[in-house]
Design a protein around this motif. Structure first.
Motif, short mmCIF file in Angstrom:
data_model
loop_
_atom_site.label_atom_id
_atom_site.label_comp_id
_atom_site.label_asym_id
_atom_site.label_seq_id
_atom_site.Cartn_x
_atom_site.Cartn_y
_atom_site.Cartn_z
N GLY A 23 24.64 78.06 21.44
CA GLY A 23 23.18 78.14 21.51
C GLY A 23 22.56 76.79 21.85
O GLY A 23 23.03 75.74 21.40
N ILE A 24 21.48 76.85 22.62
CA ILE A 24 20.80 75.63 23.09
C ILE A 24 19.42 75.54 22.46
O ILE A 24 18.71 76.55 22.35
CB ILE A 24 20.65 75.69 24.64
N GLY A 25 19.04 74.33 22.05
CA GLY A 25 17.65 74.06 21.64
C GLY A 25 17.13 72.93 22.51
O GLY A 25 17.81 71.91 22.66
N ILE A 26 15.96 73.13 23.10
CA ILE A 26 15.45 72.14 24.06
C ILE A 26 14.32 71.32 23.44
O ILE A 26 13.36 71.89 22.90
CB ILE A 26 14.95 72.84 25.34
N VAL A 27 14.42 70.00 23.55
CA VAL A 27 13.35 69.11 23.10
C VAL A 27 12.71 68.49 24.34
O VAL A 27 13.37 67.74 25.08
CB VAL A 27 13.88 68.02 22.16
N ARG A 49 17.81 79.12 22.26
CA ARG A 49 17.30 79.70 21.01
C ARG A 49 15.92 79.17 20.63
O ARG A 49 15.17 79.85 19.94
CB ARG A 49 18.25 79.40 19.86
N ALA A 50 15.61 77.93 21.03
CA ALA A 50 14.32 77.37 20.60
C ALA A 50 13.92 76.24 21.53
O ALA A 50 14.78 75.62 22.19
CB ALA A 50 14.44 76.84 19.17
N VAL A 51 12.63 76.00 21.59
CA VAL A 51 12.11 74.84 22.33
C VAL A 51 11.14 74.08 21.43
O VAL A 51 10.55 74.66 20.51
CB VAL A 51 11.38 75.24 23.64
N PHE A 52 10.97 72.79 21.73
CA PHE A 52 9.95 71.99 21.04
C PHE A 52 9.38 70.99 22.03
O PHE A 52 10.11 70.42 22.85
CB PHE A 52 10.54 71.23 19.83
N PRO A 69 12.92 82.68 22.09
CA PRO A 69 12.34 83.33 20.92
C PRO A 69 11.57 82.44 19.96
O PRO A 69 10.67 82.91 19.26
CB PRO A 69 13.56 83.94 20.20
N VAL A 70 11.91 81.13 19.88
CA VAL A 70 11.27 80.29 18.85
C VAL A 70 10.66 79.04 19.47
O VAL A 70 11.31 78.36 20.28
CB VAL A 70 12.32 79.85 17.80
N VAL A 71 9.41 78.76 19.09
CA VAL A 71 8.81 77.46 19.42
C VAL A 71 8.80 76.68 18.11
O VAL A 71 8.06 77.01 17.18
CB VAL A 71 7.38 77.60 19.97
N ALA A 72 9.66 75.67 18.02
CA ALA A 72 9.78 74.91 16.77
C ALA A 72 8.53 74.05 16.58
O ALA A 72 7.86 73.68 17.55
CB ALA A 72 11.04 74.05 16.80
N SER A 73 8.24 73.72 15.32
CA SER A 73 7.05 72.91 15.08
C SER A 73 7.38 71.43 15.00
O SER A 73 6.47 70.60 14.91
CB SER A 73 6.35 73.38 13.80
N SER A 74 8.65 71.07 15.03
CA SER A 74 9.04 69.66 15.08
C SER A 74 10.46 69.56 15.62
O SER A 74 11.21 70.56 15.61
CB SER A 74 8.99 69.04 13.68
N ALA A 75 10.83 68.36 16.06
CA ALA A 75 12.21 68.16 16.53
C ALA A 75 13.17 68.31 15.36
O ALA A 75 14.28 68.85 15.51
CB ALA A 75 12.34 66.77 17.16
N GLU A 76 12.74 67.86 14.17
CA GLU A 76 13.58 68.00 12.98
C GLU A 76 13.91 69.47 12.72
O GLU A 76 15.05 69.83 12.43
CB GLU A 76 12.87 67.42 11.74
N GLU A 77 12.87 70.31 12.84
CA GLU A 77 13.09 71.75 12.60
C GLU A 77 14.05 72.31 13.64
O GLU A 77 14.95 73.07 13.31
CB GLU A 77 11.74 72.48 12.68
N LEU A 78 13.87 71.90 14.89
CA LEU A 78 14.72 72.45 15.96
C LEU A 78 16.19 72.07 15.75
O LEU A 78 17.07 72.92 15.84
CB LEU A 78 14.24 71.97 17.34
N VAL A 79 16.46 70.80 15.46
CA VAL A 79 17.88 70.40 15.36
C VAL A 79 18.55 71.03 14.13
O VAL A 79 19.77 71.14 14.09
CB VAL A 79 18.08 68.86 15.33
N ALA A 80 17.73 71.43 13.13
CA ALA A 80 18.31 72.02 11.91
C ALA A 80 18.49 73.53 12.02
O ALA A 80 19.10 74.15 11.15
CB ALA A 80 17.42 71.69 10.71
N MET A 81 17.97 74.13 13.10
CA MET A 81 18.01 75.60 13.20
C MET A 81 19.43 76.13 13.32
O MET A 81 20.20 75.65 14.16
CB MET A 81 17.24 76.06 14.44
N PRO A 82 19.79 77.13 12.51
CA PRO A 82 21.10 77.76 12.68
C PRO A 82 21.19 78.33 14.10
O PRO A 82 20.20 78.85 14.62
CB PRO A 82 21.10 78.89 11.65
N GLY A 83 22.34 78.19 14.72
CA GLY A 83 22.51 78.73 16.07
C GLY A 83 22.15 77.75 17.17
O GLY A 83 22.42 78.02 18.34
N VAL A 84 21.56 76.61 16.82
CA VAL A 84 21.35 75.57 17.84
C VAL A 84 22.58 74.66 17.80
O VAL A 84 22.70 73.80 16.93
CB VAL A 84 20.04 74.77 17.61
N ASP A 85 23.50 74.89 18.71
CA ASP A 85 24.73 74.10 18.74
C ASP A 85 24.55 72.85 19.59
O ASP A 85 25.15 71.81 19.33
CB ASP A 85 25.87 74.94 19.35
#
Ligand SMILES: NC(=O)c1ccc[n+]([C@@H]2O[C@H](COP(=O)([O-])OP(=O)(O)OC[C@H]3O[C@@H](n4cnc5c(N)ncnc54)[C@H](O)[C@@H]3O)[C@@H](O)[C@H]2O)c1
Length: 363
Positions: A23-27, A49-52, A69-85
């Motif tokens: 899973g990818i999370g984009i900052v 999985r999420a962007v911020f 599916p998810v717009v994170a409210s902070s970079a901290e929240e995004l990197v801690a999200m389960p499924g963001v590898d």
């Protein structure tokens, strides 16, 4: 007897790899994520999985456009999200170190943007932070996966032009730097943000040079654009090989061109970088192999630098995570590219050639 090298089909497509389920999370949800990263990932069915972005509306618009599916409210929240590898970082370079630090602390792998850092010491610290955290860190030097460059690298490696003697990239275009206000304000512009791709591509085909020499210029009427917009950089190798990168971004009236060549003792490769003919849409690259006593042989590509090559660094990183190998454009490898970039600036400022090792040992 026929020469088997004549019929070589170069490998240039991005290979299938393992780890594509990660899973990818984009900052950072700016221009390059919209027209490079996300279209490439969508095409390949990768999971974002999420962007911020500090600009929440921008992040929301990107999420809506690409079905994230998810717009994170902070970079901290995004990197801690389960499924963001994997954290895919696409922010201005002075912001990148703090995101790297967050992602490393959270135990996430990372794809960083180029330039990896503005100073060598910062880059080295980020590499060490990832290594200490036991995570993979790659840099988005996706030109290595651009079809013309990937095919050339493969043909050179398979001896199609004999012993390589010289590489050349010459680009003369009109670039609207004012479209990116922070780039227009950057004191170091052309090599730091653009030719960095060409220098990295040269390293990928010819290896690491010993010396870098560079001269820089500006167009008389650059308006708000602060940095250099015309550069000429020469890389000298210990064995006499040489690479030349000549770029001009204020070709206001003549026909634009963006050409590359690799010359060798038995042949030559020549082609065009399609992207630079109509950035950011571009067209496919071209490539022709020339060998003595043979008809020139051209190769057809059906992909473009943007977005297709953007699949390269991400899927290579995914494969590296899944298999435990080092990514092709790892942060540690990228120190070699950054050393050329910073060496080029020192060379231009001091009007002399710079030994690359002096930059590598400077931090
Ligand atoms: N690999 C390539 O070919 C390529 C091409 C273009 C740009 N880039 C690089 O990608 C990066 C972004 O470039 P761009 O053209 O998209 O710029 P941009 O200005 O369009 O986007 C940058 C985004 O980062 C966001 N941002 C800034 N600080 C942030 C923070 N602390 N946290 C989260 N988001 C933040 C901004 O709000 C903006 O949306 C730069 O480093 C640039 O050099 C790489």
């Amino acid at each position: 007897m026929t020469d088997p090298r004549r019929d070589i089909e170069p490998a240039w497509r991005i290979p299938d790899g393992r780890g594509r389920e990660l899973g990818i999370g984009i900052v950072g949800c700016g221009g390059i994520v919209r027209y490079g990263h996300l279209p490439a990932y969508r095409q390949a069915g990768l999971t974002v999985r999420a962007v911020f972005d500090v600009d929440h509306e921008r992040a929301q618009a990107v999420a809506d456009e690409f079905g994230v599916p998810v717009v994170a409210s902070s970079a901290e929240e995004l990197v801690a999200m389960p499924g963001v590898d994997i954290v895919d970082i696409a922010v201005p370079p002075w912001v990148q170190p703090e995101i790297v630090s967050l992602a490393a602390s959270a135990g996430r792998h990372m794809l960083c943007q180029k330039p990896f850092a503005l100073e060598f010491e910062t880059a080295r610290r980020m590499v060490e932070a990832a290594e200490a955290a036991g995570v993979q860190l790659a840099v988005n030097q996706q030109m290595r996966w651009d079809a013309g460059i990937a095919a050339s690298r493969d043909l050179v490696a398979r001896d199609a032009i004999g012993r390589p003697t010289e590489g050349q990239i010459q680009v003369s275009v009109a670039t609207g730097w004012h479209l990116w206000p922070w780039l227009a304000a950057a004191p170091r512009l052309e090599i730091m943000y653009h030719s960095i791709h060409y220098l990295d591509a040269m390293r990928s085909v010819l290896g690491d040079p010993e010396w870098v020499t560079s001269v820089h210029g500006r167009y008389p009427d650059q308006g708000p654009v602060q940095g250099e917009t015309r550069t000429c950089t020469v890389l000298d190798y210990a064995d006499g090989r040489q690479a030349l990168v000549v770029v001009n971004h204020y070709n206001q009236h003549g026909p634009a061109f963006a050409e590359f060549r690799f010359l060798g003792t038995q042949g030559a490769l020549g082609g065009t970088l399609g992207l630079m003919y109509d950035y950011p849409d571009g067209r496919p690259d071209t490539l022709t192999l020339y060998r003595a006593d043979e008809e020139p042989r051209s190769f057809d590509f059906d992909t473009r630098w943007i977005p297709d090559a953007f699949l390269g660094p991400m899927t290579d990183l995914m494969d590296a995570v899944a298999t435990g190998r080092t990514p092709v454009t790892s942060g540690r490898d990228n120190l070699g590219t950054l050393a050329l970039v910073l060496g080029a600036y020192r060379s231009a400022a001091e009007r002399r050639s710079i030994r690359v090792e002096d930059i590598l040992l400077s931090a």
